[in-house]
Design a protein around this motif. Sequence first.
Motif, mmCIF file in Angstrom:
data_model
loop_
_atom_site.group_PDB
_atom_site.id
_atom_site.type_symbol
_atom_site.label_atom_id
_atom_site.label_comp_id
_atom_site.label_asym_id
_atom_site.label_seq_id
_atom_site.Cartn_x
_atom_site.Cartn_y
_atom_site.Cartn_z
ATOM 1 N N LEU A 47 -4.390 -3.607 -8.659
ATOM 2 C CA LEU A 47 -4.009 -2.924 -9.876
ATOM 3 C C LEU A 47 -4.317 -1.262 -9.795
ATOM 4 O O LEU A 47 -3.246 -0.608 -10.252
ATOM 5 C CB LEU A 47 -5.040 -3.391 -11.116
ATOM 6 C CG LEU A 47 -4.921 -4.850 -11.623
ATOM 7 C CD1 LEU A 47 -5.721 -5.167 -12.597
ATOM 8 C CD2 LEU A 47 -3.503 -5.001 -12.003
ATOM 9 N N ASN A 48 -5.210 -0.798 -9.197
ATOM 10 C CA ASN A 48 -5.680 0.464 -9.111
ATOM 11 C C ASN A 48 -4.998 1.281 -7.701
ATOM 12 O O ASN A 48 -5.096 2.736 -7.845
ATOM 13 C CB ASN A 48 -7.156 0.796 -9.294
ATOM 14 C CG ASN A 48 -7.501 0.119 -10.542
ATOM 15 O OD1 ASN A 48 -6.765 0.380 -11.662
ATOM 16 N ND2 ASN A 48 -8.444 -0.587 -10.857
ATOM 17 N N ILE A 49 -5.147 0.709 -6.661
ATOM 18 C CA ILE A 49 -4.660 1.276 -5.328
ATOM 19 C C ILE A 49 -3.443 1.126 -4.819
ATOM 20 O O ILE A 49 -2.676 2.147 -4.396
ATOM 21 C CB ILE A 49 -5.588 0.778 -4.319
ATOM 22 C CG1 ILE A 49 -7.269 1.519 -4.809
ATOM 23 C CG2 ILE A 49 -5.315 1.563 -3.099
ATOM 24 C CD1 ILE A 49 -7.998 0.981 -3.662
ATOM 25 N N PHE A 50 -3.050 -0.506 -4.876
ATOM 26 C CA PHE A 50 -1.572 -0.692 -4.589
ATOM 27 C C PHE A 50 -0.441 -0.251 -5.242
ATOM 28 O O PHE A 50 -0.641 -0.059 -6.505
ATOM 29 C CB PHE A 50 -1.497 -2.246 -4.427
ATOM 30 C CG PHE A 50 -2.234 -2.784 -3.475
ATOM 31 C CD1 PHE A 50 -1.302 -3.492 -2.492
ATOM 32 C CD2 PHE A 50 -3.801 -3.013 -3.327
ATOM 33 C CE1 PHE A 50 -2.217 -4.302 -1.359
ATOM 34 C CE2 PHE A 50 -4.238 -3.683 -2.542
ATOM 35 C CZ PHE A 50 -3.512 -4.209 -1.492
ATOM 36 N N ALA A 54 5.822 -0.622 -2.635
ATOM 37 C CA ALA A 54 5.722 -1.055 -1.436
ATOM 38 C C ALA A 54 4.459 -1.556 -1.113
ATOM 39 O O ALA A 54 3.288 -1.123 -1.271
ATOM 40 C CB ALA A 54 5.936 0.151 -0.311
ATOM 41 N N VAL A 55 4.544 -2.839 -0.539
ATOM 42 C CA VAL A 55 3.213 -3.608 -0.030
ATOM 43 C C VAL A 55 3.504 -3.904 1.281
ATOM 44 O O VAL A 55 4.753 -4.147 1.787
ATOM 45 C CB VAL A 55 2.752 -4.647 -1.056
ATOM 46 C CG1 VAL A 55 1.799 -5.579 -0.261
ATOM 47 C CG2 VAL A 55 2.476 -4.125 -2.287
ATOM 48 N N HIS A 145 -9.132 2.712 1.491
ATOM 49 C CA HIS A 145 -10.292 1.954 0.917
ATOM 50 C C HIS A 145 -9.945 1.052 0.027
ATOM 51 O O HIS A 145 -10.867 0.262 -0.711
ATOM 52 C CB HIS A 145 -11.157 3.013 -0.037
ATOM 53 C CG HIS A 145 -11.616 4.163 0.784
ATOM 54 N ND1 HIS A 145 -12.212 4.195 1.990
ATOM 55 C CD2 HIS A 145 -11.232 5.697 0.564
ATOM 56 C CE1 HIS A 145 -12.286 5.450 2.373
ATOM 57 N NE2 HIS A 145 -11.691 6.382 1.529
ATOM 58 N N SER A 146 -8.571 0.173 0.385
ATOM 59 C CA SER A 146 -8.519 -1.077 -0.437
ATOM 60 C C SER A 146 -9.073 -2.255 0.366
ATOM 61 O O SER A 146 -9.210 -2.127 1.319
ATOM 62 C CB SER A 146 -6.833 -1.265 -0.518
ATOM 63 O OG SER A 146 -6.264 -1.514 0.836
ATOM 64 N N PHE A 155 -3.718 -6.695 11.023
ATOM 65 C CA PHE A 155 -3.376 -5.423 11.842
ATOM 66 C C PHE A 155 -3.200 -4.172 11.083
ATOM 67 O O PHE A 155 -3.180 -3.057 11.497
ATOM 68 C CB PHE A 155 -2.337 -5.675 12.995
ATOM 69 C CG PHE A 155 -2.732 -6.935 14.123
ATOM 70 C CD1 PHE A 155 -3.612 -6.677 15.013
ATOM 71 C CD2 PHE A 155 -1.949 -8.198 13.692
ATOM 72 C CE1 PHE A 155 -3.697 -7.599 16.091
ATOM 73 C CE2 PHE A 155 -2.447 -9.297 14.754
ATOM 74 C CZ PHE A 155 -3.275 -8.798 15.585
ATOM 75 N N PHE A 156 -2.722 -4.531 9.877
ATOM 76 C CA PHE A 156 -2.051 -3.262 8.903
ATOM 77 C C PHE A 156 -2.991 -3.406 7.666
ATOM 78 O O PHE A 156 -3.243 -4.619 7.169
ATOM 79 C CB PHE A 156 -0.625 -3.540 8.818
ATOM 80 C CG PHE A 156 -0.010 -3.442 10.145
ATOM 81 C CD1 PHE A 156 0.166 -2.272 10.842
ATOM 82 C CD2 PHE A 156 0.441 -4.592 10.927
ATOM 83 C CE1 PHE A 156 0.634 -2.359 12.044
ATOM 84 C CE2 PHE A 156 1.013 -4.634 12.121
ATOM 85 C CZ PHE A 156 1.240 -3.470 12.638
ATOM 86 N N CYS A 157 -3.121 -2.500 6.866
ATOM 87 C CA CYS A 157 -3.376 -2.590 5.592
ATOM 88 C C CYS A 157 -2.383 -2.791 4.660
ATOM 89 O O CYS A 157 -1.314 -2.210 4.695
ATOM 90 C CB CYS A 157 -4.223 -1.203 5.193
ATOM 91 S SG CYS A 157 -4.273 -1.039 3.364
ATOM 92 N N PRO A 158 -2.500 -3.949 3.707
ATOM 93 C CA PRO A 158 -1.270 -4.041 2.751
ATOM 94 C C PRO A 158 -1.069 -3.122 1.956
ATOM 95 O O PRO A 158 -0.033 -3.106 1.190
ATOM 96 C CB PRO A 158 -1.933 -5.258 2.218
ATOM 97 C CG PRO A 158 -3.276 -5.496 2.238
ATOM 98 C CD PRO A 158 -3.650 -4.778 3.408
ATOM 99 N N ALA A 159 -2.184 -2.311 1.565
ATOM 100 C CA ALA A 159 -1.890 -1.095 0.444
ATOM 101 C C ALA A 159 -1.262 -0.049 1.069
ATOM 102 O O ALA A 159 -0.413 0.606 0.291
ATOM 103 C CB ALA A 159 -2.985 -0.842 -0.043
#
Length: 331
Positions: A47-50, A54-55, A145-146, A155-159
Amino acid sequence: MSNSFKELEDLKSVSVGIDNDEKGYIDKQCPSEECEFLFKVNNDDWLNIFKDEAVWCPMCRHEAPSDQWFTIAQIEHAQKETLTVVEGLLGKAFSNMTRNFNQGQSKNSFVSISMKYKGSNSRTFTIPAKAAEAMELDIKCEKCHSRFSVLGSAFFCPACGHNSVTQTFSDSLRKIKAKIDNIDVVRKALTTASSKDEAELTCRSLQETCISDGVVAFQKLCEGLYEAYGKAPFNAFQRLEQGSELWEKAIKKGYADWLTSDQITKLNILFQKRHLLAHNEGIVDEKYITKSGDSVYKVGQRIVVSPNDIESLLAILKKLSEGLIEGCGVV
């Protein structure tokens, strides 16, 4: 009669909730048909970072808007719940219509007409989609920091799509350890399903790939960390002496600052074994003996990769990587 169907006519959409798991994470799935990787994200961070636009998939880095990351199970649940609600509203409408019709009939009439409705009394409300079991590997992106969690590797951050070289290296060591820890399980299963011969060939191949996996993982870690100091020569970190010299110039520390002479000797032998397996089918030549200092073999023999070799590789690479990461100031 039209009032009986008013609630159904006013229905624009059906909202179906999604439950969090016990750690406060919600299920997501890569929309790419080639991947369909399942993972979880912290609900507060969703809710707050993504961002809506795009994800990214933690496995393949497929990029899509945030409304495309529902899991197949969630979509199927939502479809069933929507059908249930529509059936419930239809049933409620027909029940109301029947009741209104019967109430409108005159009791003094010579001819009495009544209506009965034998239909479904389905729900007119939805039940949230249940969360899958919590996943084992919890990760916090070092850039945005998600928080997210996966089974196996990510391998990758979704956010933000960030690729963490330290996280990737850690995952690589975990995969190598999983391979070596499960060799006996694989051998037993293949012996039962196929033959002892195929089981031994497969298990020997698994052990040998562990060496290559470790060397490549270390090379990628060093290349990623070294980017802050310049561009390293091609494959420099596959060569221990050259790699150590590069770090001495960059951060004033080399491999001897973190490893004992015995560990450096062992690591050099393992790196040379990897080179021999990759370029000479594991057959010992003069170059291997000269570069490795390994007195166990003679020219023409084939090297053996033992579980002890893999355990040593993991321990030494872990110690060396921790020193490098600290030396580079990476948190």
